[in-house]
Scaffold this active site. Structure first.
Site, PDB file in Angstrom:
ATOM      1  N   HIS A   1       7.203   6.531   5.149  1.00  0.00           N
ATOM      2  CA  HIS A   1       5.841   5.933   5.722  1.00  0.00           C
ATOM      3  C   HIS A   1       6.243   5.318   7.147  1.00  0.00           C
ATOM      4  O   HIS A   1       7.325   4.844   7.236  1.00  0.00           O
ATOM      5  CB  HIS A   1       5.436   4.951   4.817  1.00  0.00           C
ATOM      6  CG  HIS A   1       5.144   5.375   3.374  1.00  0.00           C
ATOM      7  ND1 HIS A   1       5.446   4.648   2.187  1.00  0.00           N
ATOM      8  CD2 HIS A   1       4.740   6.606   2.865  1.00  0.00           C
ATOM      9  CE1 HIS A   1       4.941   5.317   1.259  1.00  0.00           C
ATOM     10  NE2 HIS A   1       4.739   6.539   1.626  1.00  0.00           N
TER      11      HIS A   1
ATOM     12  N   TYR B   1       7.764  -6.780   1.089  1.00  0.00           N
ATOM     13  CA  TYR B   1       7.759  -6.467   2.645  1.00  0.00           C
ATOM     14  C   TYR B   1       6.947  -7.597   3.337  1.00  0.00           C
ATOM     15  O   TYR B   1       5.931  -7.923   2.738  1.00  0.00           O
ATOM     16  CB  TYR B   1       6.629  -5.288   2.810  1.00  0.00           C
ATOM     17  CG  TYR B   1       7.052  -4.002   1.570  1.00  0.00           C
ATOM     18  CD1 TYR B   1       7.554  -2.940   2.084  1.00  0.00           C
ATOM     19  CD2 TYR B   1       6.604  -4.010   0.555  1.00  0.00           C
ATOM     20  CE1 TYR B   1       7.828  -1.821   1.279  1.00  0.00           C
ATOM     21  CE2 TYR B   1       6.780  -2.907  -0.567  1.00  0.00           C
ATOM     22  CZ  TYR B   1       7.412  -2.094  -0.064  1.00  0.00           C
ATOM     23  OH  TYR B   1       7.388  -0.934  -0.925  1.00  0.00           O
TER      24      TYR B   1
END
Length: 191
Positions: A77, A145
């Protein structure tokens, strides 16, 4: 905290020092002062001319967490436009974290690295804008994250985790992949 540069300019690995005793352990997972001082001290020389000195701890706006079973692959991604900086760590278990350089003028464009993130060494990896990111869970794993931009789905880009041009050697056979990741095209489609 130890900071290590990687073969991909601007990608840094932060390894904290956990303190163990009879209760278990304690470790600092993020310290804005240390992060900012590290980025300022590195300058562009230590990152092969890629300037990440404008990035500060205050730029990180969102924390997210995912949970994956062993063998799950999430990725690859990235974000179009201004991109996205990520500070990634594994809070539980272990993952094979993979970062691919897709910056147009980079001497390492198209190359990737693997960084093992786990709940033993507590490493964090800083991924500046201009990279694809993905991982495979080596065990049941929670990945955290810290992201510097709010998510905008219109800027999402994806590349097949099995792209022959990337030739990523995954640690395990993939057990589960999302429909979006399974349908992702080759890197050549976004260049």
């Amino acid at each position: 905290m130890q900071v290590t540069t990687t073969e991909l300019a601007g990608v840094l690995v932060f390894t904290p020092t956990p303190h163990h005793d009879d209760r278990g352990f304690f470790t600092r997972t993020f310290d804005a002062e240390i992060f900012d001082a590290t980025i300022a001290d590195l300058g562009t020389a230590a990152t092969a001319g890629i300037d990440i000195t404008g990035l500060t701890a205050a730029d990180f706006l969102q924390d997210s967490q995912s949970r994956s079973g062993a063998g799950v692959v999430r990725g690859m991604h990235g974000r179009s436009g201004a991109g996205e900086a990520k500070l990634v760590r594994c809070a539980h278990g272990a993952v094979d974290d993979v970062i691919v350089d897709i910056r147009p003028d980079s001497p390492t464009r198209g190359q990737h690295i693997h960084v093992r993130l786990d709940d033993v060494d507590f490493r964090h990896v800083l991924i500046p804008p201009g990279f694809l990111h993905g991982f495979q869970a080596l065990t049941d794993a929670d990945v955290c994250y810290r992201i510097n931009r709010p998510h905008d789905p219109t800027e999402d880009i994806g590349v097949s985790y099995l792209d022959a041009d990337l030739a990523i050697e995954w640690s395990l056979p993939a057990t589960v992949v999302s429909p979006r990741d399974a349908a992702a095209g080759p890197l050549s489609a976004i260049w």
